[in-house]
Structure formats: structure tokens, C-alpha cells
Design a protein around this motif. Sequence first.
Motif, PDB file in Angstrom:
ATOM      1  N   LEU A 155       1.076  -1.338   0.262  1.00  0.00           N
ATOM      2  CA  LEU A 155      -0.096  -0.117   0.023  1.00  0.00           C
ATOM      3  C   LEU A 155       0.736   1.095   0.352  1.00  0.00           C
ATOM      4  N   HIS A 156       0.851   2.065  -0.887  1.00  0.00           N
ATOM      5  CA  HIS A 156       1.277   3.234  -0.814  1.00  0.00           C
ATOM      6  C   HIS A 156       1.582   4.473   0.410  1.00  0.00           C
ATOM      7  N   PRO A 157       2.597   4.384   0.757  1.00  0.00           N
ATOM      8  CA  PRO A 157       2.432   5.616   1.681  1.00  0.00           C
ATOM      9  C   PRO A 157       1.360   7.211   1.601  1.00  0.00           C
ATOM     10  N   ILE A 158       2.016   7.400   0.838  1.00  0.00           N
ATOM     11  CA  ILE A 158       0.860   8.815   0.384  1.00  0.00           C
ATOM     12  C   ILE A 158      -0.083   8.736  -0.583  1.00  0.00           C
ATOM     13  N   GLU A 159       0.265   7.626  -1.494  1.00  0.00           N
ATOM     14  CA  GLU A 159      -1.122   7.942  -2.601  1.00  0.00           C
ATOM     15  C   GLU A 159      -1.856   6.691  -2.504  1.00  0.00           C
ATOM     16  N   HIS A 160      -2.163   6.005  -1.799  1.00  0.00           N
ATOM     17  CA  HIS A 160      -2.865   5.093  -0.979  1.00  0.00           C
ATOM     18  C   HIS A 160      -2.825   3.864  -1.199  1.00  0.00           C
ATOM     19  N   VAL A 161      -2.610   3.414  -2.651  1.00  0.00           N
ATOM     20  CA  VAL A 161      -3.097   2.302  -3.362  1.00  0.00           C
ATOM     21  C   VAL A 161      -2.037   1.341  -3.914  1.00  0.00           C
ATOM     22  N   TRP A 162      -2.607  -0.070  -3.850  1.00  0.00           N
ATOM     23  CA  TRP A 162      -1.477  -0.999  -4.149  1.00  0.00           C
ATOM     24  C   TRP A 162      -0.533  -1.140  -5.537  1.00  0.00           C
ATOM     25  N   ARG A 163      -0.010  -1.318  -5.226  1.00  0.00           N
ATOM     26  CA  ARG A 163       0.709  -1.225  -6.468  1.00  0.00           C
ATOM     27  C   ARG A 163       2.279  -1.795  -6.133  1.00  0.00           C
ATOM     28  N   LEU A 164       3.110  -2.150  -7.084  1.00  0.00           N
ATOM     29  CA  LEU A 164       4.688  -2.702  -6.945  1.00  0.00           C
ATOM     30  C   LEU A 164       5.579  -1.994  -6.453  1.00  0.00           C
ATOM     31  N   HIS A 165       6.320  -2.140  -5.476  1.00  0.00           N
ATOM     32  CA  HIS A 165       7.539  -1.315  -4.725  1.00  0.00           C
ATOM     33  C   HIS A 165       8.808  -2.029  -5.686  1.00  0.00           C
ATOM     34  N   SER A 166       9.403  -2.049  -6.076  1.00  0.00           N
ATOM     35  CA  SER A 166       9.737  -1.955  -7.341  1.00  0.00           C
ATOM     36  C   SER A 166      11.154  -1.583  -6.764  1.00  0.00           C
ATOM     37  N   GLY A 167      11.714  -1.506  -5.379  1.00  0.00           N
ATOM     38  CA  GLY A 167      12.953  -2.151  -5.104  1.00  0.00           C
ATOM     39  C   GLY A 167      12.987  -2.070  -3.639  1.00  0.00           C
ATOM     40  N   ALA A 169       7.779   2.035  -9.737  1.00  0.00           N
ATOM     41  CA  ALA A 169       6.406   2.480  -8.324  1.00  0.00           C
ATOM     42  C   ALA A 169       8.025   2.750  -7.347  1.00  0.00           C
ATOM     43  N   VAL A 170       7.567   3.899  -6.797  1.00  0.00           N
ATOM     44  CA  VAL A 170       8.549   4.272  -5.766  1.00  0.00           C
ATOM     45  C   VAL A 170       7.681   5.062  -4.028  1.00  0.00           C
ATOM     46  N   GLY A 171       8.549   4.935  -3.682  1.00  0.00           N
ATOM     47  CA  GLY A 171       8.429   5.306  -2.978  1.00  0.00           C
ATOM     48  C   GLY A 171       9.003   6.072  -0.909  1.00  0.00           C
TER      49      GLY A 171
END
Length: 372
Positions: A74-86, A370-372
Amino acid sequence: MSAPRPATAVMLAVALVTVPITAVPLGATLLLSAVAIPAAAASPDCSTAGSTSGAWRAPFSQRYVRTSPFGMRLHPIEHVWRLHSGVDLASVPSAGPVVAAQAGTVTAAVWRPGVGLSVDLAHGDGVMSRYGHLASIAPGLRPGVRVSAGQQLGLEGSTGTSTGLHLHFEIQERGVPVDPVPFMAAHGAPLDGTVTAAPATSKRPETTGIRGLPPATGVRLQSVTVPAAPIPARVRALYVAAGKRYGLPWTLLAGIGMEETRHGAVTATSSAGARGLMQFMPATWALYGVDGDGDGRADITNDADSVHAAANYLAHEGARQGPAGIRRALYAYNHANWYVADVLVYAHTYAASPEPTESCPAAEPKTQGAVG
């Protein structure tokens, strides 16, 4: 030098600072505008650039911790599930230099949505590494430039879509992100918080009589989001000449010049009344202003005079008395701890910057991740 002065712009990075900010350098009013650098001309031996057969190492030169893994989240800012690619890595006890995990060729040194300031390296055999959320990119890095393992690429930061200081470290194989943890473990450099040794490199000769710059520790402000800008050759020559004359590292003067006016790009008088490339108050200039270009007068708006006067002031305040003396002199220059840290970040960036080498053309990787 400039006196502490009220903030004129609020940066995203300020939200991360938990101590009260009461002064901001003139340079903090500059807006960050990083763009992709055009690829350099081709070199005849480009086919040999990069190979995964070389040694790998951690992308930091100090201890670090892993703060977020590879995979769906769950992206910590955009709050959507996505691949964290690193994976996200954070230096301890404070943000530090980011270095190349293996020798390679720069394919990008740009600002990207999400990942912010970032550097991509091609290592051969379809392997690419990415270093994101940098506070600054080391000067001289552009597509086609070759770097060695352990060479500084920039400084850990929080640019782009980020919740705090860290490095987004990514590995791609033929354009597809893979988990860096098993990849690095398989290549003899597990991401376990320790620093693997970089291959031995020749040291640059010392140009001053002191041992070196102190580390850039503590709360920073401008350098978190504003990268070190290239230094015009004429201004760099002034820094070098003044450094030799007063027995100081020229990079220390370059750090002040970047923090104050981006090496003269900002020419306006500050709100506090400071003037010139190195931002002197007229009253302080009356005491420490010098004739830097030999024309018989000390002019507060003359670049050579301003740089030499800054070196004169730093030397008077004890900057030749080792790293601790440099810290004291910088604090005297502008009474703020974040100012000292900012200047040292820029100084270290210029000190670590390699001279441009032969270049090879390189294409942008297929995927952004996708990054965060």
C-alpha cells in the motif's frame, strides 16, 4: 557573509524537520528545476562498458537499515496497492552519500515523478541499478559517463513522492525490476546494514594543509531538495585560487557559494542587506573585504574580491584548525546549524565529483517502476 534571515519560501523538506527553522539562506528561494541531461557523444570502445562480473557493494558508505521491502504494498502517500520496484534503505545515524553498487555507465541522471532526483547505471548483461530520492546528484554525472564501484552518485534525500530521508535502491534485469535483496546476496553484497569495501582507487592529492572536511551531520534544509549546481569554470578558478591563498579546501568555498547564490546565479541584494557572490553584510565587509583580483580596491560586488574575502573570514574564524575549526567558522558565517550542514553537503558533493570521462550513448530503461 549573510546574516540569518527570515524564510522566503517553504520547501517540502521543511515538513520533515522537527526543530524550529528561524533562518533560511538566500539560495533557499531558488526553485528546483532538474531536467534530463543530453547524452554525450559516442566513444569507439562503448561495447566494453559495464559488466556484472565486477565486484558489488552496498550503495552506502556508512551503516544503514532497510525500511521497506520489494513487492506489492500500500503506497504510503497515494494509498493504492502497487509494486514497490526496489527496497528502501536509510543511513544511520543521519543521511549520507549514495555510491555506485557496481562499476557501470550512467544512463540517466534526472528528476522523475515519484522517484525524484535519481541516477541509473547500466552494468552490462542487461542489469541496471537505480538510486532514487536523492537530495543532489554529483556534478559531472550525465548519460554515458563511466563510474567505479563505490563512487559517489549523490546524497541521500527525500525528493519526489517520499515520506522521509532514504534511498530507493532498485535492480532491473532486462527492463524488469527484481528483488535487490536476493540479487545482492547472490553477488556477495547482502543488504544487511553493513558496508562492503569498495575496490581500491587512487586518492586525489591533497590541495590544502588541513586534513579535510568534517562530515555533514544534523538537520539540513536547502540541500535536501536543491542539488549542487555545476560551477562555472571562472568561478571555480576563483574558489581554487582563494583556497590556495588562505590554506582552505576550495570545495568549502564552493559549498558556501552554492548555498548563498548558486555560484553567482542570484545577484540581488538579500532582504537582510547582504551583497555579492558570497553574500557579505556591508559592516562585515568593512572588516574582512579584500582585493582578490589585484585591481587595487576591495569591491563587495566583485566576484574575485567576494570569494577571497570569504576565505579570509573563514581563516580568521579558525577554519584552518581542522574539521572542528571548519564547523566553527561556518557557524560564524551564518549562525544556524542547518546552514553548516547544508554547506558541508555541497562541499562534499563537489569534493567527490569526478572529472568528466569518455562517454558512451545509452538508452533509457524500458520501465520506470513504482517507488515511495
